[in-house]
Design an enzyme around this catalytic site. Structure first.
Site, PDB file in Angstrom:
ATOM      1  N   HIS A  69       0.841  -1.204   0.000  1.00 12.53           N
ATOM      2  CA  HIS A  69       0.000   0.000   0.000  1.00 12.53           C
ATOM      3  C   HIS A  69       0.871   1.247   0.000  1.00 12.53           C
ATOM      4  CE1 HIS A  69       0.868  -0.039   4.323  1.00 12.53           C
ATOM      5  NE2 HIS A  69       0.489   1.220   4.342  1.00 12.53           N
ATOM      6  N   CYS A  70       0.232   2.377  -0.288  1.00 20.41           N
ATOM      7  CA  CYS A  70       0.896   3.681  -0.268  1.00 20.41           C
ATOM      8  C   CYS A  70      -0.126   4.680   0.266  1.00 20.41           C
ATOM      9  CB  CYS A  70       1.420   4.052  -1.660  1.00 20.41           C
ATOM     10  SG  CYS A  70       0.135   4.200  -2.911  1.00 20.41           S
ATOM     11  N   TYR A  71      -0.142   5.883  -0.272  1.00 19.77           N
ATOM     12  CA  TYR A  71      -1.126   6.869   0.166  1.00 19.77           C
ATOM     13  C   TYR A  71      -2.449   6.701  -0.579  1.00 19.77           C
ATOM     14  CZ  TYR A  71      -3.626  11.137   1.088  1.00 19.77           C
ATOM     15  OH  TYR A  71      -4.610  12.016   1.440  1.00 19.77           O
TER      16      TYR A  71
END
Length: 108
Positions: A69-71
């Site tokens: 995941h990231c932002y």
């Protein structure tokens, strides 16, 4: 992240449930170190997208399930593509922390 990905957004909360049910899974946060320091999902490991080639030092077994995941889900999508090209066979983009409903660690 392609055009159609905006219509089929991944739910990070559902992705985290998958990760939590997978005893061999690794949760990767591919945001920058600064972003990670300001708040991250408990149990996640930080591997910034620009450093994704270092994955072998963190996770040498390419069959290990990776939940990325990231932002927003865009960088994690690019990371998933790169990880698959490196030979990792069980890689899932679970989306962006901006939609995460749980508690975070770090930050102020």
């Amino acid at each position: 992240m392609g055009f159609l990905d905006f219509f089929f957004q991944t739910d990070i909360n559902a992705g985290l449930a998958q990760y939590q049910a997978d005893p061999k899974g690794v949760l990767l946060d591919v945001r920058t170190r600064e972003e990670y320091t300001h708040g991250h999902i408990p149990g996640s490991q930080n591997l910034p997208l620009q450093e994704v080639t270092r994955i072998g030092a963190m996770v040498p077994d390419q069959s290990t399930p990776l939940y990325v995941h990231c932002y927003s889900g865009a960088r994690s999508g690019r990371a998933v593509t790169a990880l698959r090209r490196m030979g990792y066979s069980h890689v899932t983009n679970i989306g962006g922390i901006r939609d995460y409903r749980g508690k975070t660690e770090g930050g102020n």
